[in-house]
Design an enzyme around this catalytic site. Sequence first.
Site, PDB file in Angstrom:
ATOM      1  N   HIS A 143       9.391  -3.603   3.422  1.00 53.49           N
ATOM      2  CA  HIS A 143       9.040  -3.770   2.002  1.00 53.49           C
ATOM      3  C   HIS A 143      10.288  -4.017   1.159  1.00 53.49           C
ATOM      4  CE1 HIS A 143       5.530  -1.160   3.321  1.00 53.49           C
ATOM      5  NE2 HIS A 143       4.926  -2.224   2.822  1.00 53.49           N
ATOM      6  N   LYS A 203       5.291 -10.075   9.488  1.00 51.36           N
ATOM      7  CA  LYS A 203       4.730  -9.175  10.505  1.00 51.36           C
ATOM      8  C   LYS A 203       3.203  -9.232  10.482  1.00 51.36           C
ATOM      9  CE  LYS A 203       3.982  -4.592  11.913  1.00 51.36           C
ATOM     10  NZ  LYS A 203       2.759  -4.348  11.146  1.00 51.36           N
ATOM     11  N   ASP A 204       2.625  -9.300   9.292  1.00 57.99           N
ATOM     12  CA  ASP A 204       1.173  -9.461   9.181  1.00 57.99           C
ATOM     13  C   ASP A 204       0.875 -10.958   9.107  1.00 57.99           C
ATOM     14  OD1 ASP A 204       0.452  -6.644   9.033  1.00 57.99           O
ATOM     15  OD2 ASP A 204       1.542  -6.669   7.154  1.00 57.99           O
ATOM     16  N   GLN A 242     -10.232  -2.517   2.481  1.00 58.58           N
ATOM     17  CA  GLN A 242      -9.739  -3.232   3.663  1.00 58.58           C
ATOM     18  C   GLN A 242      -9.672  -2.341   4.898  1.00 58.58           C
ATOM     19  OE1 GLN A 242      -5.800  -4.013   1.602  1.00 58.58           O
ATOM     20  NE2 GLN A 242      -5.028  -3.853   3.682  1.00 58.58           N
ATOM     21  N   MET A 267       0.848  -1.196   0.000  1.00 59.10           N
ATOM     22  CA  MET A 267       0.000   0.000   0.000  1.00 59.10           C
ATOM     23  C   MET A 267       0.884   1.247   0.000  1.00 59.10           C
ATOM     24  SD  MET A 267      -3.428  -0.899   2.074  1.00 59.10           S
ATOM     25  CE  MET A 267      -2.811  -0.602   3.701  1.00 59.10           C
ATOM     26  N   GLY A 268       2.150   1.092  -0.425  1.00 64.86           N
ATOM     27  CA  GLY A 268       3.055   2.235  -0.459  1.00 64.86           C
ATOM     28  C   GLY A 268       3.563   2.565   0.932  1.00 64.86           C
ATOM     29  N   VAL A 297      11.072  -7.444   9.728  1.00 65.61           N
ATOM     30  CA  VAL A 297      12.268  -6.593   9.877  1.00 65.61           C
ATOM     31  C   VAL A 297      12.020  -5.685  11.086  1.00 65.61           C
ATOM     32  CG1 VAL A 297      13.701  -4.835   8.773  1.00 65.61           C
ATOM     33  CG2 VAL A 297      12.736  -6.696   7.411  1.00 65.61           C
TER      34      VAL A 297
HETATM   35  O1  PAF Z   1      -0.093  -5.799   3.585  1.00 64.90           O
HETATM   36  C1  PAF Z   1      -0.516  -4.866   2.870  1.00 64.90           C
HETATM   37  O2  PAF Z   1       0.134  -3.837   2.665  1.00 64.90           O
HETATM   38  C2  PAF Z   1      -1.893  -4.976   2.232  1.00 64.90           C
HETATM   39  O3  PAF Z   1      -2.776  -5.641   3.085  1.00 64.90           O
HETATM   40  C3  PAF Z   1      -1.874  -5.641   0.843  1.00 64.90           C
HETATM   41  C4  PAF Z   1      -1.399  -7.064   0.921  1.00 64.90           C
HETATM   42  C5  PAF Z   1      -0.962  -4.844  -0.080  1.00 64.90           C
HETATM   43  C6  PAF Z   1      -3.281  -5.635   0.239  1.00 64.90           C
HETATM   44  O4  PAF Z   1      -3.772  -4.353   0.084  1.00 64.90           O
END
Ligand code: PAF
Length: 291
Positions: free
Chosen positions: A37, A149-150, A61, A30-31, A176
Amino acid sequence: MQRATTIAQIRTYVAEARAAGKSVGFVPTMGALHVGHVSLIEAAVRRCDYVVVSIFVNPTQFCPGEDFERYPRPFERDVELCERHGAHAIFAPSPVEMYPRKSLTWVTVEKLTEPLCGRSRPGHFRGVTTVCTKLFNIVGADVAFFGQKDAQQATVIRRMAADLNMPLEIVVCPTVREPDGLAVSSRNQYLSPQERQEAPVIYRALRRCAEMLDSGRRNAAEIARAMNEILSQVPSLQVEYVSIVDAETLEPVDQVRGRILVAVAGRLGSTRLIDNIVVDIRATEGIMAPR
Ligand code: PAF
């Protein structure tokens, strides 16, 4: 690095890469990219010939009252980071490109989405699984990369891909951390200086758990109690959950055995923080999972 804002464009770029015999990796984001990332992009670059990073703040979401509007969007910085770390294309669609009409079709993973973050974020995982399905269909990658992490998101996505026979592999990369143990997250920038100092208490609680397991303790309630005691050292932290669950089914366990997810969520001021470790009691090296 190629830049696409439309579905047609990114499909053309990926088709050209495929025609040249390249394997395709995908990092959905999501930037507001950070070193977490970057570790996903680097893993993708090591593994695949052509790497696509998507940058899309997915409205479906976010629950009502969450931070969709204020979610950071440092777009040019994100693009620069993708390029510097070897991504071959970014896909940055507009909300209208992704959702041109009111969607009547949703992808829902049952059970796994109910506990942990599912309790306080109704509809969140349905938004994640739906947008990931759309992105997987658009990009058509061989491998997609997610962060540990998620943890619940990674488990849900893995199960969705398996249940729906999606023709791609899901790779989950390690969390991380900052030098003081705080898991890096785009939302950490919401923390005030005082909250930033307090936030590593979550990591300290996870370490306490790892130490207890290392010394042979296996009772989940006892471990959760000790973790809560550590978390209470920061009175402003509103603990949402401390959960010790089976890493695959996400069902609570009484005794720690096999692959276990130990997950914490809490709020510091307006910032929601989550973190976890996965331990495998059969593989003793796995116990000290946080570093
Ligand atoms: O983990 C994230 O940043 C978001 O949930 C994802 C996987 C990009 C979906 O929008």
